[in-house]
Design a protein around this motif. Structure first.
Motif, PDB file in Angstrom:
ATOM      1  N   ILE A  67       0.837  -1.202   0.000  1.00  0.00           N
ATOM      2  CA  ILE A  67       0.000   0.000   0.000  1.00  0.00           C
ATOM      3  C   ILE A  67       0.872   1.251   0.000  1.00  0.00           C
ATOM      4  O   ILE A  67       1.537   1.565   0.970  1.00  0.00           O
ATOM      5  CB  ILE A  67      -0.998  -0.030   1.182  1.00  0.00           C
ATOM      6  N   VAL A  68       0.890   1.924  -1.121  1.00  0.00           N
ATOM      7  CA  VAL A  68       1.742   3.107  -1.251  1.00  0.00           C
ATOM      8  C   VAL A  68       0.901   4.373  -1.092  1.00  0.00           C
ATOM      9  O   VAL A  68       1.229   5.251  -0.307  1.00  0.00           O
ATOM     10  CB  VAL A  68       2.467   3.104  -2.610  1.00  0.00           C
ATOM     11  N   THR A  69      -0.198   4.413  -1.822  1.00  0.00           N
ATOM     12  CA  THR A  69      -1.063   5.593  -1.728  1.00  0.00           C
ATOM     13  C   THR A  69      -1.956   5.438  -0.501  1.00  0.00           C
ATOM     14  O   THR A  69      -2.841   4.590  -0.480  1.00  0.00           O
ATOM     15  CB  THR A  69      -1.942   5.715  -2.992  1.00  0.00           C
ATOM     16  N   ARG A  70      -1.662   6.250   0.525  1.00  0.00           N
ATOM     17  CA  ARG A  70      -2.451   6.123   1.744  1.00  0.00           C
ATOM     18  C   ARG A  70      -3.271   7.369   2.043  1.00  0.00           C
ATOM     19  O   ARG A  70      -4.050   7.411   2.970  1.00  0.00           O
ATOM     20  CB  ARG A  70      -1.529   5.763   2.927  1.00  0.00           C
ATOM     21  N   ARG A  71      -3.025   8.407   1.253  1.00  0.00           N
ATOM     22  CA  ARG A  71      -3.885   9.599   1.344  1.00  0.00           C
ATOM     23  C   ARG A  71      -4.343   9.907  -0.071  1.00  0.00           C
ATOM     24  O   ARG A  71      -3.581   9.706  -1.019  1.00  0.00           O
ATOM     25  CB  ARG A  71      -3.084  10.799   1.862  1.00  0.00           C
ATOM     26  N   PRO A  72      -5.532  10.441  -0.236  1.00  0.00           N
ATOM     27  CA  PRO A  72      -5.943  10.840  -1.581  1.00  0.00           C
ATOM     28  C   PRO A  72      -4.968  11.878  -2.119  1.00  0.00           C
ATOM     29  O   PRO A  72      -4.498  12.734  -1.365  1.00  0.00           O
ATOM     30  CB  PRO A  72      -7.318  11.462  -1.358  1.00  0.00           C
ATOM     31  N   LEU A  73      -4.675  11.767  -3.395  1.00  0.00           N
ATOM     32  CA  LEU A  73      -3.813  12.771  -4.020  1.00  0.00           C
ATOM     33  C   LEU A  73      -4.674  13.551  -5.009  1.00  0.00           C
ATOM     34  O   LEU A  73      -5.175  12.974  -5.975  1.00  0.00           O
ATOM     35  CB  LEU A  73      -2.651  12.083  -4.746  1.00  0.00           C
ATOM     36  N   VAL A  74      -4.872  14.834  -4.712  1.00  0.00           N
ATOM     37  CA  VAL A  74      -5.636  15.666  -5.644  1.00  0.00           C
ATOM     38  C   VAL A  74      -4.636  16.308  -6.589  1.00  0.00           C
ATOM     39  O   VAL A  74      -3.801  17.108  -6.191  1.00  0.00           O
ATOM     40  CB  VAL A  74      -6.451  16.734  -4.901  1.00  0.00           C
ATOM     41  N   LEU A  75      -4.754  15.916  -7.809  1.00  0.00           N
ATOM     42  CA  LEU A  75      -3.756  16.304  -8.801  1.00  0.00           C
ATOM     43  C   LEU A  75      -4.398  17.245  -9.799  1.00  0.00           C
ATOM     44  O   LEU A  75      -5.327  16.859 -10.509  1.00  0.00           O
ATOM     45  CB  LEU A  75      -3.285  15.014  -9.486  1.00  0.00           C
ATOM     46  N   GLN A  76      -3.894  18.464  -9.833  1.00  0.00           N
ATOM     47  CA  GLN A  76      -4.446  19.413 -10.791  1.00  0.00           C
ATOM     48  C   GLN A  76      -3.445  19.615 -11.909  1.00  0.00           C
ATOM     49  O   GLN A  76      -2.296  19.979 -11.653  1.00  0.00           O
ATOM     50  CB  GLN A  76      -4.743  20.734 -10.098  1.00  0.00           C
ATOM     51  N   LEU A  77      -3.918  19.411 -13.107  1.00  0.00           N
ATOM     52  CA  LEU A  77      -3.034  19.577 -14.262  1.00  0.00           C
ATOM     53  C   LEU A  77      -3.347  20.926 -14.894  1.00  0.00           C
ATOM     54  O   LEU A  77      -4.502  21.221 -15.177  1.00  0.00           O
ATOM     55  CB  LEU A  77      -3.290  18.460 -15.269  1.00  0.00           C
ATOM     56  N   HIS A  78      -2.304  21.724 -15.064  1.00  0.00           N
ATOM     57  CA  HIS A  78      -2.500  23.041 -15.686  1.00  0.00           C
ATOM     58  C   HIS A  78      -1.689  23.075 -16.964  1.00  0.00           C
ATOM     59  O   HIS A  78      -0.482  22.887 -16.927  1.00  0.00           O
ATOM     60  CB  HIS A  78      -2.003  24.161 -14.767  1.00  0.00           C
ATOM     61  N   LYS A  79      -2.348  23.356 -18.053  1.00  0.00           N
ATOM     62  CA  LYS A  79      -1.600  23.449 -19.313  1.00  0.00           C
ATOM     63  C   LYS A  79      -0.931  24.812 -19.386  1.00  0.00           C
ATOM     64  O   LYS A  79      -1.563  25.838 -19.162  1.00  0.00           O
ATOM     65  CB  LYS A  79      -2.542  23.278 -20.495  1.00  0.00           C
ATOM     66  N   VAL A 136      -3.532  18.424 -20.408  1.00  0.00           N
ATOM     67  CA  VAL A 136      -4.749  19.252 -20.537  1.00  0.00           C
ATOM     68  C   VAL A 136      -5.179  19.610 -19.123  1.00  0.00           C
ATOM     69  O   VAL A 136      -4.827  18.926 -18.169  1.00  0.00           O
ATOM     70  CB  VAL A 136      -5.904  18.507 -21.239  1.00  0.00           C
ATOM     71  N   ASN A 137      -5.961  20.678 -19.018  1.00  0.00           N
ATOM     72  CA  ASN A 137      -6.446  21.067 -17.696  1.00  0.00           C
ATOM     73  C   ASN A 137      -7.398  20.013 -17.159  1.00  0.00           C
ATOM     74  O   ASN A 137      -8.416  19.722 -17.777  1.00  0.00           O
ATOM     75  CB  ASN A 137      -7.174  22.398 -17.783  1.00  0.00           C
ATOM     76  N   LEU A 138      -7.036  19.469 -16.044  1.00  0.00           N
ATOM     77  CA  LEU A 138      -7.815  18.368 -15.507  1.00  0.00           C
ATOM     78  C   LEU A 138      -7.499  18.187 -14.030  1.00  0.00           C
ATOM     79  O   LEU A 138      -6.370  18.420 -13.604  1.00  0.00           O
ATOM     80  CB  LEU A 138      -7.419  17.096 -16.262  1.00  0.00           C
ATOM     81  N   THR A 139      -8.500  17.802 -13.255  1.00  0.00           N
ATOM     82  CA  THR A 139      -8.245  17.489 -11.844  1.00  0.00           C
ATOM     83  C   THR A 139      -8.505  16.014 -11.620  1.00  0.00           C
ATOM     84  O   THR A 139      -9.589  15.510 -11.929  1.00  0.00           O
ATOM     85  CB  THR A 139      -9.170  18.296 -10.932  1.00  0.00           C
ATOM     86  N   LEU A 140      -7.499  15.333 -11.130  1.00  0.00           N
ATOM     87  CA  LEU A 140      -7.601  13.889 -10.915  1.00  0.00           C
ATOM     88  C   LEU A 140      -7.361  13.591  -9.449  1.00  0.00           C
ATOM     89  O   LEU A 140      -6.570  14.262  -8.796  1.00  0.00           O
ATOM     90  CB  LEU A 140      -6.526  13.166 -11.734  1.00  0.00           C
ATOM     91  N   ILE A 141      -8.037  12.581  -8.954  1.00  0.00           N
ATOM     92  CA  ILE A 141      -7.791  12.177  -7.569  1.00  0.00           C
ATOM     93  C   ILE A 141      -7.312  10.737  -7.571  1.00  0.00           C
ATOM     94  O   ILE A 141      -8.008   9.840  -8.068  1.00  0.00           O
ATOM     95  CB  ILE A 141      -9.064  12.302  -6.719  1.00  0.00           C
ATOM     96  N   ASP A 142      -6.114  10.534  -7.072  1.00  0.00           N
ATOM     97  CA  ASP A 142      -5.582   9.178  -6.963  1.00  0.00           C
ATOM     98  C   ASP A 142      -5.966   8.629  -5.601  1.00  0.00           C
ATOM     99  O   ASP A 142      -5.771   9.284  -4.585  1.00  0.00           O
ATOM    100  CB  ASP A 142      -4.051   9.224  -7.117  1.00  0.00           C
ATOM    101  N   LEU A 143      -6.506   7.461  -5.607  1.00  0.00           N
ATOM    102  CA  LEU A 143      -6.951   6.871  -4.346  1.00  0.00           C
ATOM    103  C   LEU A 143      -6.205   5.570  -4.086  1.00  0.00           C
ATOM    104  O   LEU A 143      -5.742   4.922  -5.029  1.00  0.00           O
ATOM    105  CB  LEU A 143      -8.457   6.602  -4.415  1.00  0.00           C
ATOM    106  N   PRO A 144      -6.084   5.174  -2.830  1.00  0.00           N
ATOM    107  CA  PRO A 144      -5.408   3.912  -2.537  1.00  0.00           C
ATOM    108  C   PRO A 144      -6.060   2.754  -3.293  1.00  0.00           C
ATOM    109  O   PRO A 144      -7.268   2.748  -3.501  1.00  0.00           O
ATOM    110  CB  PRO A 144      -5.611   3.757  -1.029  1.00  0.00           C
ATOM    111  N   GLY A 145      -5.242   1.794  -3.718  1.00  0.00           N
ATOM    112  CA  GLY A 145      -5.745   0.655  -4.489  1.00  0.00           C
ATOM    113  C   GLY A 145      -6.586  -0.277  -3.623  1.00  0.00           C
ATOM    114  O   GLY A 145      -6.294  -0.514  -2.454  1.00  0.00           O
ATOM    115  N   LEU A 146      -7.669  -0.775  -4.229  1.00  0.00           N
ATOM    116  CA  LEU A 146      -8.536  -1.715  -3.499  1.00  0.00           C
ATOM    117  C   LEU A 146      -7.809  -3.059  -3.376  1.00  0.00           C
ATOM    118  O   LEU A 146      -7.123  -3.485  -4.301  1.00  0.00           O
ATOM    119  CB  LEU A 146      -9.842  -1.906  -4.268  1.00  0.00           C
ATOM    120  N   THR A 147      -7.933  -3.677  -2.215  1.00  0.00           N
ATOM    121  CA  THR A 147      -7.292  -4.989  -2.040  1.00  0.00           C
ATOM    122  C   THR A 147      -8.341  -6.002  -1.620  1.00  0.00           C
ATOM    123  O   THR A 147      -9.457  -5.644  -1.241  1.00  0.00           O
ATOM    124  CB  THR A 147      -6.221  -4.954  -0.930  1.00  0.00           C
ATOM    125  N   LYS A 148      -7.922  -7.263  -1.677  1.00  0.00           N
ATOM    126  CA  LYS A 148      -8.867  -8.316  -1.282  1.00  0.00           C
ATOM    127  C   LYS A 148      -8.511  -8.892   0.084  1.00  0.00           C
ATOM    128  O   LYS A 148      -9.361  -9.332   0.834  1.00  0.00           O
ATOM    129  CB  LYS A 148      -8.879  -9.408  -2.336  1.00  0.00           C
TER     130      LYS A 148
END
Ligand SMILES: Nc1nc2c(ncn2[C@@H]2O[C@H](COP(=O)(O)OP(=O)(O)OP(=O)(O)O)[C@@H](O)[C@H]2O)c(=O)[nH]1
Length: 623
Positions: A67-79, A136-148
């Motif tokens: 588990i690497v991503t443990r906090r949401p990452l709000v990623l804003q891309l600005h062109k 391109v201008n875009l906001t993405l949120i990276d979330l921790p990966g779902l596990t089983k």
């Protein structure tokens, strides 16, 4: 018509403001909940980070097993137009990262800052902006990966915890879900699709992304999925070919990876007919267009929410008071206004409307008469004392007609007893007035925010009250002394005319025999008892008359010197002082409660952000 760039750039701005304001999409209706975002959801190792990175065109996300991503990452891309590419974190706004290895490290460190080095997760997002000509201008949120299953070192609830956290993001109706599924797994077992179906049954906000197309078994393909037959979504599926682990190890760069991906589709016998609708670049474009559509639909409700918040903030500012003026004249005016407000409350206390003035009447009606009654004239005019004073007054001489000096001394001595109650009345009224000043300051709403000015007004008012007290004390003592300075001769003349009138029955009896007239000479028997009794009784009657007079005149003097003055000129000196004060001193007088100032600054900051967000939206709408 707004352009994609301006619309998404605008939303990026508002979203940044939300994070700055501590709005992480908690309870209630917040801006965060209205604005669209794109969340990347998928099982561990499904290729989430790879998709995100290829949309961005840079390697920058922490990688590793587990588990690497443990906090949401709000990623804003600005062109950007220019060639320099850099990243900025909201938690370190002044620092520009051009080295994306350092960005990766900062994400890891910032994750640990909130969650510690443990494997805990937190829903407070890390805010990262990337400025690049290649996005391109875009906001993405990276979330921790779902596990089983939980692996060693993870809590038993980790599977559930991650799912719950991902859910809090993707459940929101404005969240666009990028559901990542690897092509080399049965689509029916996809964690991403399972979750997306749960929170978005109609599929209107779910984009299916199929990774690892190149890793499928020879002889199989994913055309059924990509053409929407295996699992139907409202939006078309997008197939992706990310870099393999071998590519990563060989440091194959993004640009090259994209070209290879494009070539893959263009030359693929299975997917060639879909090539124009496949790949990371197409995915980015698709998302951008969809965002524009969604944002445009949301603008009215965004503006409504912003307006509501602005109204609330303004109302709160009104409640705690607007910032004070900075120029000296306006400050002086404000101080005087505040003093007048205090003065109004103070007068209401005295004249009625507010309680307190009645206590002054109480001083005159109860305290003063009671104190006068308690004066020890009985003891003072005892036979023994009368004898002593009268005897001493005439020295060795026998008195010839009446003990003139004796009378005068006795009366003088008695009158001086009145000084005590007179001064006590002055003091009692002084304390009532002082208490009313204190109360009035506390009750003056306008003064509440200015503790320094409250102290200044209290000091000035109390100084005035002291002055009035001194004046009042002098006046009442003078009244008492005036009684001593000239006696009412008529009183004694009347006594002579009606010798028996002022005696009480027992005195009459005692006096019945030997002496019928006190002014008769008693040269042979200076200390005749009934004669002394008669003197004491006459003095007592005179003192009673003086007492009646003073009971009436002391209140008049006190009201004149203290109460009337307090109403007329309590702050007169203060006004004169303030008028000649330097600007710095005036500012200091208007110092506010630091907590209140902080609150106002906070509100003002929020207000500014919301107003500028509204202006931005207005500008885009009316373009
Ligand atoms: N060949 C190939 N490998 C891929 C593809 N997508 C991802 N991979 C590889 O799959 C592994 C996992 O990819 P990641 O992008 O880290 O997946 P993830 O979902 O972010 O996984 P976690 O970060 O562990 O949650 C890496 O070694 C990638 O190189 C693809 O389309 N083709």
């Amino acid at each position: 018509m707004a352009t994609v760039t301006s619309l998404i750039g605008l939303i990026n701005k508002i979203q940044r403001a939300c994070t700055l304001l501590g709005d992480h999409g908690g309870q209630g209706m917040s801006l965060w909940e209205i604005l669209p975002s794109v969340a990347v959801v998928g099982g561990q190792s499904s290729g989430k980070s790879s998709v995100l990175e290829s949309v961005v065109g840079r390697d920058f996300l922490p990688r590793g097993s587990g588990i690497v991503t443990r906090r949401p990452l709000v990623l804003q891309l600005h062109k950007t137009e220019s060639g320099t590419e850099y990243a900025e974190f909201l938690h370190a706004p002044k620092k520009r990262f051009t080295d994306f290895v350092a960005v990766r490290k900062e994400i890891a460190d910032e994750t640990d800052r909130i969650t510690g080095k443990t494997k805990q997760i937190s829903n407070i997002p890390i805010h990262l902006s990337i400025y690049s000509p290649n996005v391109v201008n875009l906001t993405l949120i990276d979330l921790p990966g779902l596990t089983k299953v939980a692996v060693e070192g993870q809590s038993e609830t980790i599977v559930e915890d991650i799912e719950n956290m991902v859910r809090t993001y993707v459940e929101k109706p404005n969240c666009i879900i990028l559901a990542i599924s690897p092509a080399n797994q049965d689509i029916a077992t996809s964690d991403a699709i399972k979750l997306a179906r749960d929170v978005d049954p109609s599929g209107e906000r779910t984009f299916g992304v199929l990774t690892k197309l190149d890793l499928m078994d020879k002889g199989t393909n994913a055309v059924d999925v990509l053409e929407g037959r295996a699992y139907r979504l409202q939006h078309p599926w997008v197939g992706i070919v990310n870099r393999s682990q071998a590519d990563i190890n060989k440091n194959v760069d993004m640009i090259l990876a994209r070209r290879k991906e494009r070539e893959y589709f263009e030359t693929s016998p299975d997917y060639g007919h879909l090539a124009s609708r496949m790949g990371s670049e197409y995915l980015a474009k698709l998302l951008s267009e969809h965002l524009e559509l969604v944002i445009r639909q949301r603008i009215p409700s965004i503006i409504a929410l912003i307006n509501k918040t602005i109204d609330e903030l303004n109302a709160e500012l009104d409640r705690i008071g607007r910032p004070i003026a900075t120029d000296g004249g306006a400050q002086l005016y404000m101080i005087l206004e505040l003093c007048r407000a205090f003065d109004r409350v103070f007068k209401e206390h005295l004249d009625g409307g507010r309680p307190g003035g009645d206590r002054i009447f109480g001083v005159f009606d109860n305290q003063l008469p009671a104190a006068l009654k308690k004066l020890p004239f009985d003891r003072y005019l005892s036979l023994k004392n009368v004898q002593k004073v009268v005897t001493e007054a005439d020295g060795y001489q026998p008195h010839l007609i009446a003990p003139e000096q004796g009378y005068r001394r006795l009366i003088d001595g008695a009158i001086s007893y009145f000084k005590g109650p007179a001064e006590a009345s002055v003091d009692a009224v002084h304390y009532v007035l002082k208490e009313l000043v204190r109360k009035s300051i506390a009750e003056t709403q306008e003064l509440k925010r200015f503790p320094s000015l409250q102290t200044d007004i209290a000091t000035a008012a109390n100084e005035s009250l002291e002055k009035f007290r001194d004046e009042s004390r002098k006046t009442v003592l003078r009244l008492v002394e005036m009684e001593s300075s000239y006696l009412t001769a008529d009183f004694f003349r009347k006594l002579n005319a009606e010798p028996e009138k002022n005696l009480n029955p027992s005195d009459k009896k005692k006096n019945a025999e030997p002496d019928k007239n006190p002014n008769q000479s008693h040269t042979g028997d200076r200390l005749n008892e009934s004669y002394l009794r008669r003197i004491g009784s006459n003095v007592n009657a005179y003192i009673a008359m003086v007492c009646d007079t003073l009971r009436n005149t002391i209140p008049k003097a006190v009201v004149y010197c203290q109460v009337k003055e307090a109403k007329r000129s309590l702050l007169t000196n203060f006004y004169a002082q303030v008028g000649s004060r330097e600007k710095e001193r005036l500012s200091a007088m208007l110092d506010e409660d630091p907590q209140l100032m902080d609150r106002r600054i906070q509100i003002a900051k929020r207000l500014e952000l919301y107003i500028s967000a509204r202006d931005d939206i207005d500008a885009v709408c009316w373009k």
